[in-house]
Design an enzyme around this catalytic site. Structure first.
Site, PDB file in Angstrom:
ATOM      1  N   LYS A  93      -0.607   7.696  -6.530  1.00  0.00           N
ATOM      2  CA  LYS A  93      -0.973   6.299  -6.761  1.00  0.00           C
ATOM      3  C   LYS A  93      -2.470   6.112  -6.528  1.00  0.00           C
ATOM      4  CE  LYS A  93       2.699   3.040  -5.805  1.00  0.00           C
ATOM      5  NZ  LYS A  93       3.183   2.103  -4.794  1.00  0.00           N
TER       6      LYS A  93
HETATM    7  C1  E4P Z   1       5.309  -0.506  -5.384  1.00  0.00           C
HETATM    8  O1  E4P Z   1       4.939   0.487  -5.968  1.00  0.00           O
HETATM    9  C2  E4P Z   1       4.402  -1.361  -4.611  1.00  0.00           C
HETATM   10  O2  E4P Z   1       3.601  -0.614  -3.765  1.00  0.00           O
HETATM   11  C3  E4P Z   1       5.149  -2.411  -3.855  1.00  0.00           C
HETATM   12  O3  E4P Z   1       6.208  -2.872  -4.633  1.00  0.00           O
HETATM   13  C4  E4P Z   1       4.233  -3.532  -3.418  1.00  0.00           C
HETATM   14  O4  E4P Z   1       5.013  -4.561  -2.886  1.00  0.00           O
HETATM   15  P1  E4P Z   1       4.387  -5.748  -2.024  1.00  0.00           P
HETATM   16  O5  E4P Z   1       3.622  -6.630  -2.955  1.00  0.00           O
HETATM   17  O6  E4P Z   1       5.578  -6.426  -1.451  1.00  0.00           O
HETATM   18  O7  E4P Z   1       3.492  -5.124  -0.995  1.00  0.00           O
END
Ligand code: E4P
Length: 246
Positions: A93
Site C-alpha cells: 500500500k
Molecule cells: C482499507 O484498505 C483501509 O485502510 C481502511 O478501510 C480505512 O478505514 P478507515 O477510514 O476506517 O480508517
C-alpha cells in the site's frame, strides 16, 4: 472496467486479527486481506513484519495489502521492495500523497514496473483514483466512509471511477474501504466496486438478522413439537397394539 459477466465482487477482510481471518476463511468467502498501520496497532500487530508474514501465510495465494510506514517517497520505494519480499502474495500500500501533499504516483509506477503490486491507498477523490490507475496501480482504494465524512456521495464516486476505468480499458481494480456501516457494503457493491474491504464486525452484521434468528428459532421449536407429537403417537400405537393382543 466494471465487473465482467459471471464475476462477483471480491470481499477482503480489513483486519490484522488472525482469529477473524481464520474464521472468515473457513466460511469460504474471503478473497484477500487489507491492513494499514492503524489496523495493525488496533489488532496487536506491533511487529508489522511478523504479523504480515503470518497473514500472508494464512490466506495465500490471496492478496494481503501491507502499507509503508514512511512519509518519504524515496524511502517508500525501498521499504515497499522489502515488504514485498516477505511473501509473493503481499501487495504494497502506497498513499496517494504524502502528509505534505507530495504525489506518490512515481513510487506507484516504479514499483509496478519492477513487478511489485501496489494498492494506492487513501483515495478520496475521482482525480486521485484515476491518476493512480494511470500510474499503473493494481488496486486503488477509495475510502468510502471518509468520503462520506466530507459530505460527499461515496457510491457516486465509486460509480464514476468504475465507469472511467471501463472506458479506458484499465485493469486497475477499485477497492471500496473505510466501511462504517453494514449498508456501505451494499452501496459499494451496487456502485460496481471490484473489491470491498470490510472490518469483521460489519461482515458479521451483514450476515446476521434478528428476524432470521427468530425464524430459525420458530422452525426448531416446531421441529421439536413434531418430534414430541410423533413419539406420543408411536406410544399410543404401541399401547393400542398391546391392548388388541390381550
Ligand atoms: C482499507 O484498505 C483501509 O485502510 C481502511 O478501510 C480505512 O478505514 P478507515 O477510514 O476506517 O480508517
Amino acid at each position: 472496467m466494471g465487473l465482467m459477466e459471471g464475476e462477483t465482487v471480491d470481499i477482503f477482510l480489513d483486519t490484522a486479527n488472525l482469529d477473524e481471518i481464520k474464521r472468515w476463511l473457513e466460511y469460504g468467502l474471503l478473497d484477500g486481506v487489507t491492513t494499514n498501520p492503524t489496523v495493525m496497532l488496533k489488532d496487536g500487530g506491533y511487529d508489522m513484519e511478523e504479523r504480515a508474514r503470518e497473514i500472508a501465510r494464512l490466506v495465500g495465494p490471496r492478496p494481503v495489502s501491507v502499507e509503508v510506514t514512511t512519509d518519504d517517497p524515496a524511502q517508500m520505494l525501498q521499504q515497499a521492495h522489502r515488504i514485498a519480499s516477505w511473501s509473493p502474495n503481499i501487495v504494497v500500500k502506497i498513499p496517494v500523497v504524502t502528509e505534505r501533499g507530495q504525489p506518490c504516483l512515481g513510487v506507484v509506477r516504479d514499483l509496478e514496473l519492477a513487478g511489485v503490486r501496489v494498492n494506492m491507498t487513501a483515495c478520496l477523490s475521482f482525480g486521485q483514483a484515476i491518476l493512480g490507475a494511470k500510474a499503473g496501480a493494481t488496486y486503488v482504494s477509495i475510502f468510502a466512509g471518509r468520503v462520506a465524512d466530507e459530505g460527499h456521495d461515496a457510491a457516486a464516486l465509486i460509480r464514476e471511477v468504475i465507469d472511467w476505468l471501463g472506458r479506458w480499458g484499465s485493469r486497475t481494480r477499485v477497492i471500496a474501504g473505510s466501511i462504517r456501516e453494514a449498508v456501505n457494503i451494499k452501496d459499494a457493491a451496487v456502485a460496481g466496486a471490484h473489491v470491498i474491504t470490510v472490518p469483521p464486525a460489519f461482515l458479521e452484521k451483514f450476515v446476521d438478522h434478528r428476524y432470521s434468528r427468530d425464524t430459525v428459532r420458530g422452525f426448531n421449536e416446531d421441529a421439536a413439537r413434531a418430534l414430541a407429537r410423533m413419539e406420543e403417537l408411536q406410544a399410543i400405537a404401541v399401547r393400542a397394539g398391546g391392548e388388541a393382543r390381550r
